[in-house]
Design a protein around this motif. Structure first.
Motif, short mmCIF file in Angstrom:
data_model
loop_
_atom_site.label_atom_id
_atom_site.label_comp_id
_atom_site.label_asym_id
_atom_site.label_seq_id
_atom_site.Cartn_x
_atom_site.Cartn_y
_atom_site.Cartn_z
N ASN A 43 0.83 -1.21 0.00
CA ASN A 43 0.00 0.00 0.00
C ASN A 43 0.86 1.26 0.00
O ASN A 43 0.57 2.21 -0.72
CB ASN A 43 -0.93 0.03 1.22
N ASN A 108 -5.87 1.76 -3.11
CA ASN A 108 -6.68 1.70 -1.90
C ASN A 108 -6.02 2.54 -0.82
O ASN A 108 -4.81 2.76 -0.83
CB ASN A 108 -6.84 0.26 -1.43
N CYS A 109 -6.80 2.93 0.14
CA CYS A 109 -6.31 3.80 1.20
C CYS A 109 -5.21 3.13 2.03
O CYS A 109 -4.20 3.74 2.33
CB CYS A 109 -7.47 4.21 2.10
N GLU A 117 -11.36 0.35 0.93
CA GLU A 117 -11.82 1.57 0.31
C GLU A 117 -10.75 2.21 -0.58
O GLU A 117 -9.58 2.29 -0.21
CB GLU A 117 -12.26 2.56 1.38
N ALA A 118 -11.17 2.63 -1.73
CA ALA A 118 -10.28 3.38 -2.60
C ALA A 118 -10.19 4.81 -2.07
O ALA A 118 -11.12 5.31 -1.44
CB ALA A 118 -10.82 3.38 -4.03
#
Length: 159
Positions: A43, A108-109, A117-118
């Motif tokens: 991420n 995504n976050c 969640e995007a």
């Protein structure tokens, strides 16, 4: 604002509620990342703003910083320092999300899980609200501090 509304906003009880809320958010956010640092590293790398040599150390260090800061807020230990650390992290997260949104990076976050969640402008708004909460805690929190129970004053030591 009227004086009454200003007094309600500056009330230490509100700061205590916000402090406990932020503690819960950061403790919860850290748990998944601590258990799965490789996914969190993916991420971080997806934001395309961190040098590659820094991705893995951040993926290991940042969740622990979130956890310790959240626990300090929860326990009422070094609250001003913990809220300052959380405010710094939130400012960093907000800038990272804004940069990714402006670059149109589809990621995504990574806030609470690796898949989820995007990022969107709602993510920015949420982070800014949390940043405001941490500033409020820094400024107005005075209730239920455990470190005050165990702190020894210099005059008690005869210094």
């Amino acid at each position: 604002m009227t004086g009454r509304a200003l007094r309600m906003l500056a009330h230490p009880g509100l700061a205590l509620i916000l402090r406990l809320y932020l503690a819960g958010v950061f403790i919860y956010a850290s748990l998944y990342k601590i258990n799965f640092p490789a996914e969190f590293a993916d991420n971080i790398a997806g934001y395309l703003i961190v040098p590659h040599w820094l991705v893995n150390p951040l993926a290991v260090f940042m969740p622990w910083l979130e956890l310790v800061s959240g626990l300090f807020l929860l326990a009422g230990v070094r609250v001003r320092a913990a809220s300052l650390v959380i405010a710094g992290m939130l400012a960093m997260f907000t800038v990272a999300v804004i940069v990714a949104l402006l670059q149109d990076t589809p990621i995504n976050c990574g806030c609470f899980q690796s898949v989820g969640e995007a990022i969107s402008w709602w993510t920015v708004l949420r982070d800014l609200v949390w940043l405001g909460m941490s500033v409020h805690v820094y400024r107005y929190d005075r209730l239920v501090h455990l470190d005050r129970l165990f702190m020894v004053k210099p005059e008690e030591l005869g210094l």
